[in-house]
Design a protein around this motif. Structure first.
Motif, short mmCIF file in Angstrom:
data_model
loop_
_atom_site.label_atom_id
_atom_site.label_comp_id
_atom_site.label_asym_id
_atom_site.label_seq_id
_atom_site.Cartn_x
_atom_site.Cartn_y
_atom_site.Cartn_z
N TYR A 17 0.84 -0.71 0.08
CA TYR A 17 -0.38 0.37 -0.01
C TYR A 17 1.13 1.26 -0.16
CZ TYR A 17 -3.68 3.46 1.22
OH TYR A 17 -4.42 4.52 1.51
N VAL A 18 1.87 1.09 1.30
CA VAL A 18 2.86 2.52 0.78
C VAL A 18 3.32 2.80 -0.75
CG1 VAL A 18 5.54 3.08 1.85
CG2 VAL A 18 3.46 2.53 3.66
N ASP A 19 3.64 1.38 -1.08
CA ASP A 19 4.27 1.72 -2.91
C ASP A 19 3.54 1.89 -3.91
OD1 ASP A 19 6.85 0.85 -1.39
OD2 ASP A 19 6.64 -0.87 -1.68
N THR A 20 2.49 1.36 -3.56
CA THR A 20 1.27 1.85 -4.50
C THR A 20 0.37 2.52 -4.09
OG1 THR A 20 -0.40 -0.69 -4.19
CG2 THR A 20 1.98 -0.54 -5.41
N ARG A 21 -0.26 2.78 -3.30
CA ARG A 21 -1.36 3.48 -3.33
C ARG A 21 -2.55 3.70 -3.45
NH1 ARG A 21 2.53 9.00 -3.83
NH2 ARG A 21 1.70 9.81 -2.72
N GLU A 22 -2.86 2.01 -3.50
CA GLU A 22 -3.80 1.32 -3.74
C GLU A 22 -4.26 0.54 -2.69
OE1 GLU A 22 -5.70 2.15 -6.33
OE2 GLU A 22 -4.13 3.32 -7.31
N PRO A 23 -5.65 -0.19 -1.94
CA PRO A 23 -5.63 -1.49 -2.01
C PRO A 23 -5.30 -2.85 -1.89
CG PRO A 23 -7.74 -0.01 -2.47
CD PRO A 23 -6.79 0.70 -3.18
N VAL A 24 -5.09 -3.73 -1.62
CA VAL A 24 -3.86 -4.59 -1.47
C VAL A 24 -5.09 -5.86 -1.91
CG1 VAL A 24 -2.06 -5.93 -1.13
CG2 VAL A 24 -1.70 -3.27 -0.82
N GLY A 25 -5.16 -6.11 -2.51
CA GLY A 25 -6.78 -7.68 -2.52
C GLY A 25 -5.39 -9.36 -2.53
N SER A 26 -6.33 -9.83 -2.27
CA SER A 26 -5.41 -11.43 -1.97
C SER A 26 -4.41 -12.11 -2.98
CB SER A 26 -5.93 -12.34 -1.38
OG SER A 26 -7.26 -12.45 -2.38
N LYS A 27 -4.75 -11.34 -4.58
CA LYS A 27 -4.66 -12.20 -5.74
C LYS A 27 -2.87 -11.43 -5.48
CE LYS A 27 -4.70 -12.54 -10.50
NZ LYS A 27 -6.06 -12.38 -11.08
N ALA A 28 -3.15 -10.06 -5.27
CA ALA A 28 -1.64 -9.34 -5.63
C ALA A 28 -0.64 -9.55 -4.48
CB ALA A 28 -1.83 -7.62 -4.85
N ILE A 29 -0.82 -9.86 -3.42
CA ILE A 29 0.06 -10.60 -2.15
C ILE A 29 0.64 -11.67 -3.09
CG2 ILE A 29 -0.06 -11.21 -0.08
CD1 ILE A 29 -1.84 -9.75 1.12
N VAL A 30 -0.58 -12.87 -3.53
CA VAL A 30 0.29 -14.00 -3.40
C VAL A 30 1.34 -13.94 -5.07
CG1 VAL A 30 -0.35 -16.34 -5.60
CG2 VAL A 30 -1.87 -15.26 -2.99
N GLU A 31 0.89 -12.72 -5.32
CA GLU A 31 2.12 -12.71 -7.10
C GLU A 31 2.90 -12.05 -6.54
OE1 GLU A 31 -1.15 -10.86 -9.68
OE2 GLU A 31 -2.28 -12.23 -10.46
N ARG A 32 2.48 -11.15 -6.05
CA ARG A 32 3.44 -9.89 -5.47
C ARG A 32 5.45 -11.10 -3.86
NH1 ARG A 32 1.07 -5.05 -4.89
NH2 ARG A 32 0.55 -4.56 -6.94
N HIS A 33 4.63 -11.47 -2.98
CA HIS A 33 4.91 -12.30 -1.96
C HIS A 33 5.14 -13.62 -1.82
CE1 HIS A 33 5.21 -7.90 -0.59
NE2 HIS A 33 3.65 -8.20 -0.97
N ALA A 34 5.92 -14.28 -1.34
CA ALA A 34 6.59 -16.00 -1.79
C ALA A 34 6.14 -16.47 -0.52
CB ALA A 34 7.68 -16.30 -2.50
#
Length: 346
Positions: A17-34
């Motif tokens: 959220y700090v990096d993108t200013r956009e609300p964060v969803g579960s799919k984005a978390i799976v894609e960006r974090h291992a």
């Protein structure tokens, strides 16, 4: 009770959220974090975080953003601060080295910190009420103007202009210097201020001569020493608030008002409690008593000849806490070293 993976998910949400200013969803978390788990599992973790009021949905979007409470938990569980790069450390040193006096050093400090972080930088002056006046110098500038220079054992040097009716000779200037020094030199700032007040109250101000000049110089000295006793702040980067206005849900006016008046920020900075790392953070609604519920304040202590004071940042709750806390601590440490080196040099 938040699980270890829940804390990791919270950390990912804050960082994204700090990096993108956009609300964060579960799919984005799976894609960006291992995480090694499915999006459905992450959604369950996010639901638990929402139950704990650590994240919230800003609108109908499936994404979530950290709450003030979530930022607090994130900061409290920071394992490590993000280290400054060699270039950043070099920038701090080059910006602060070569300062002329304490005023110049603190001014450079806030400018360096705001350049590093893009936030409003704040540094608190050390309280000099317990400092000793070590020297008073008078310099004739001509035209009835005398430059009055005051030095304390903490390294603070200040100067003001006193207006006198008659141009002093060199002998007069030496006599004035000796008379004024006998009143204040060797005394604590507070005691020196009181000695001047008692002297001025007990005497009639002469119209001319060195007595009149001595009274004018003492009045200027009293004003200057009174400022030594007052807590005050130096700040830089207020314009960054306008550039970050979208990070605030409401008006930035309370922050601008606090910057202008200083009293609120002084009280807040003073009351913040540092942790074992020497750092303090006051986030969002924790600042409600000070009217700054949409802001975060970070601070670290620095030392000036045994007198403690603080350096810090003011900005929106959506900020890069690991790197900003590291920057505040690094600047505070460098400031302390410079003041210690200056004291040892004396």
């Amino acid at each position: 009770m938040v699980s270890e993976r829940g804390l990791q998910v919270l950390r990912a949400i804050v960082q994204d959220y700090v990096d993108t200013r956009e609300p964060v969803g579960s799919k984005a978390i799976v894609e960006r974090h291992a995480f090694g788990v499915s999006a459905a599992t992450i959604r369950n973790d996010m639901a638990l975080l929402e139950d704990e009021e650590l994240i919230a949905a800003p609108h109908t979007s499936s994404g979530r953003v950290p709450t003030d409470k979530g930022y607090r938990v994130f900061v409290d569980h920071l394992a490590d601060l993000r280290p400054l790069s060699p270039a950043q450390r070099s920038a701090i040193a080059s910006f602060l080295d070569g300062s002329g006096d304490l005023d110049d050093l603190l001014s450079r400090t806030v400018r360096a910190l705001t350049q590093l972080t893009g936030q409003v930088a704040i540094v608190q002056y050390p309280s000099f009420a317990r400092a000793n006046v070590t020297h008073v110098e008078l310099v004739d500038l001509g035209g009835g103007r005398l430059l009055v220079i005051v030095v304390t054992d903490t390294g603070r040097v200040s100067q003001r202009i006193a207006l006198v009716r008659e141009e002093p000779s060199e002998a007069d200037l030496a006599q004035l210097r000796a008379r004024v020094s006998s009143v204040v030199v060797g005394h604590l700032v507070g005691d020196a201020t009181q000695r001047i007040a008692d002297l001025l109250a007990a005497s009639i101000v002469p119209a001319t001569g060195t007595d009149a000049a001595a009274h004018a110089i003492l009045r200027v000295l009293a004003e200057e020493l009174e400022e030594f006793r007052q807590d005050r702040l130096v700040m830089a980067g207020a314009a960054t608030l306008a550039r970050r206005e979208s990070d605030f849900r409401g008006s930035i006016y309370p922050l601008l008002e606090a910057i202008e008046e200083q009293v609120t920020l002084l009280k807040l900075m003073t009351e913040m409690v540092v942790d074992a790392k020497g750092l303090a953070a006051s986030i969002g609604r924790e600042n409600e008593p000070f009217g700054l519920i949409e802001a975060s304040v970070l601070a670290s202590d620095y030392d000036a000849s045994g007198t403690g004071a603080r350096v810090g940042l003011l900005g929106p709750t959506r900020m890069d806490y690991p790197s900003h806390l590291a920057a505040v601590r690094a600047v505070a440490h460098h400031l302390t070293r410079m003041l210690e080196d200056d004291e040892n040099a004396r």
